[in-house]
Design a protein around this motif. Sequence first.
Motif, short mmCIF file in Angstrom:
data_model
loop_
_atom_site.label_atom_id
_atom_site.label_comp_id
_atom_site.label_asym_id
_atom_site.label_seq_id
_atom_site.Cartn_x
_atom_site.Cartn_y
_atom_site.Cartn_z
N MET A 1 -10.84 28.32 49.39
CA MET A 1 -10.18 27.02 49.36
C MET A 1 -11.05 25.94 49.99
SD MET A 1 -7.51 27.59 47.67
CE MET A 1 -6.65 26.03 47.86
N ARG A 2 -12.04 26.32 50.78
CA ARG A 2 -12.93 25.33 51.39
C ARG A 2 -14.04 24.87 50.45
NH1 ARG A 2 -13.62 28.38 57.25
NH2 ARG A 2 -11.67 27.65 58.18
N LEU A 3 -14.24 25.55 49.34
CA LEU A 3 -15.31 25.21 48.40
C LEU A 3 -14.96 23.95 47.60
CD1 LEU A 3 -16.13 28.76 46.99
CD2 LEU A 3 -17.40 27.49 48.73
N GLU A 4 -16.01 23.20 47.20
CA GLU A 4 -15.82 22.05 46.33
C GLU A 4 -15.68 22.53 44.88
OE1 GLU A 4 -15.28 19.04 47.41
OE2 GLU A 4 -15.54 19.76 49.48
N HIS A 5 -15.21 21.62 44.01
CA HIS A 5 -14.93 22.01 42.63
C HIS A 5 -16.17 22.52 41.89
CE1 HIS A 5 -10.90 20.65 42.99
NE2 HIS A 5 -11.19 19.37 43.08
N GLU A 6 -17.33 21.89 42.14
CA GLU A 6 -18.53 22.33 41.46
C GLU A 6 -18.89 23.77 41.83
OE1 GLU A 6 -18.16 19.55 43.09
OE2 GLU A 6 -18.30 18.01 41.52
N ALA A 7 -18.59 24.15 43.08
CA ALA A 7 -18.93 25.49 43.56
C ALA A 7 -17.99 26.56 43.03
CB ALA A 7 -18.93 25.52 45.09
N PHE B 1 -16.32 30.83 39.39
CA PHE B 1 -16.50 31.58 40.63
C PHE B 1 -16.22 33.07 40.42
CE2 PHE B 1 -14.85 33.37 44.59
CZ PHE B 1 -15.80 32.98 45.53
N TYR B 2 -15.16 33.38 39.70
CA TYR B 2 -14.82 34.78 39.45
C TYR B 2 -15.88 35.46 38.58
CZ TYR B 2 -10.06 33.92 41.21
OH TYR B 2 -8.97 33.62 42.00
N LEU C 1 -10.56 26.66 37.50
CA LEU C 1 -12.00 26.57 37.37
C LEU C 1 -12.68 27.90 37.66
CD1 LEU C 1 -12.96 23.12 38.96
CD2 LEU C 1 -13.37 23.86 36.60
N ALA C 2 -12.13 28.67 38.59
CA ALA C 2 -12.76 29.93 38.99
C ALA C 2 -12.80 30.94 37.86
CB ALA C 2 -12.03 30.52 40.20
N ARG C 3 -11.88 30.84 36.91
CA ARG C 3 -11.81 31.81 35.82
C ARG C 3 -12.83 31.48 34.73
NH1 ARG C 3 -5.44 30.60 36.18
NH2 ARG C 3 -4.79 32.34 37.53
N PRO C 4 -13.48 32.49 34.15
CA PRO C 4 -14.35 32.23 33.00
C PRO C 4 -13.55 31.61 31.87
CG PRO C 4 -14.71 34.44 33.86
CD PRO C 4 -13.50 33.90 34.55
N MET D 1 -5.73 35.17 31.72
CA MET D 1 -5.50 35.33 33.16
C MET D 1 -4.30 34.50 33.62
SD MET D 1 -9.34 35.59 34.76
CE MET D 1 -8.74 36.05 36.39
N VAL D 2 -4.15 33.31 33.04
CA VAL D 2 -2.94 32.52 33.33
C VAL D 2 -1.71 33.29 32.91
CG1 VAL D 2 -1.63 30.48 32.64
CG2 VAL D 2 -4.03 30.26 33.23
N ALA D 3 -1.76 33.87 31.71
CA ALA D 3 -0.62 34.62 31.20
C ALA D 3 -0.29 35.81 32.10
CB ALA D 3 -0.89 35.11 29.78
#
Length: 432
Positions: free
Chosen positions: A399-405, A409-410, A333-336, A343-345
């Motif tokens: 790691m403490r952030l919720e999924h919506e946050a 993120f990046y 989720l953090a990746r655009p 980025m996965v690759a």
Amino acid sequence: MFDRFSALGSDFHRLLMSDALTLLALMVGQVAMPWWIASEGGARDLALYGAVTSAFALVAMPLLSPLGDRLPKRQLIFGALVAFTIASMGVAALASIHYYRLGVLIALGAVPALAMAALLPAVSSFSTELVQPQLLSRAMTLQQTAQATGRMVGPAIGGVVLGAVGTAITLWLNAALLACAAAAARHLPSGVRPHAHKRRWRVDLVAGMRANWRIPMERGWILVNFLSWIFLFPTFTILVPLKVQSLGLSGTWLGLCEAGLSLGMLLGSLGGSHWMINRFGRFGTRVGAAVVQGAALALAGLTTNGLWLVAGFVIAGFMNAAMVLVGLTHRMLARPQAYRARMVAGAVTTTHIAGMIGPALAGAALLHASVATVFTGFGLLGGIVALGLVVVPGFRAFMRLEHEAVDNFYGRNFPQAFLDAEPDPSLQCSTT
């Protein structure tokens, strides 16, 4: 429970089916192929095969990763599985006529390495296109469950068939299951249509690697995983058939070890991972599970009893499911969206480098120590190195952030990481 499953949509359900069939096929092959090489060529051939095929994957992953952001993912997944099927049929044919040549097997093994380089980034980022961010954790859990089911059933089937009718038939079964997976992939949804832009291939290739490097937390995360995987990869691959053979056990026990690993993953996916997260938090689960996984693999290396060997893999699989679930969802989720496949690759490429170094290092160690000593030492070192996540900048808070946050993120916190020489309009659309 059924309502939760239905809420994810029929497109995601098709992805689950394709995933499970693919993993089922791959795990049957993962039992048969190492056993054949270990039986005919021994530890040296097994280590060389693992190192060279990892080298192929190392080259292929960054070269083919831009396809995940350029072409429809259904097309990539289907094409990769067809290529994998053809190569598997070639290996099965060689085993049927008792023709063992390591060079030929390595050449055929290059085809799956190329296929997986296109397949993995596409599959890993596909879920983010099919479900809403608030449902992604549930989707990832179900996807992990489907994968773990394939991982568990595949080795069990492979081990039974290998013990009953031999290597050749097991390899043909692998090819047949891959053909079924390819047929299922034809019915996958197209996903988000890639943006048509005339960026150069080199720019796409470098962009994902640069983004990973420019984000301190991602860079540290990749480095810790890389160092840990150098030691852990051999304990999941080349050392397992050698350990089984050193105990005088049959090929069925190799299948049981692989099935035990998958059973642990399945138990973790079905609720064990969430129990750990609720009890220890995301950060504690991610770090703690990695350490316990290494200890469980060390136990597998120490034991002289087949049942304890399988038990070690069950524990390792459970911990692997927990650490993957808690990290993968946040990280994806953090990746655009426009950069997810690349980025996965980039991250997977580093694991392939580790996968090339690990078997070579294990092969060298086996020249001076027993299988049990090498197995135990590699498991302990893999767990110890994983503690490096504690000092990765920003990891604990992230790691403490919720999924919506953490959604994009990046992109929001490190926009400079995505400044390409030629701007990508799809990135601008996905990060607004």
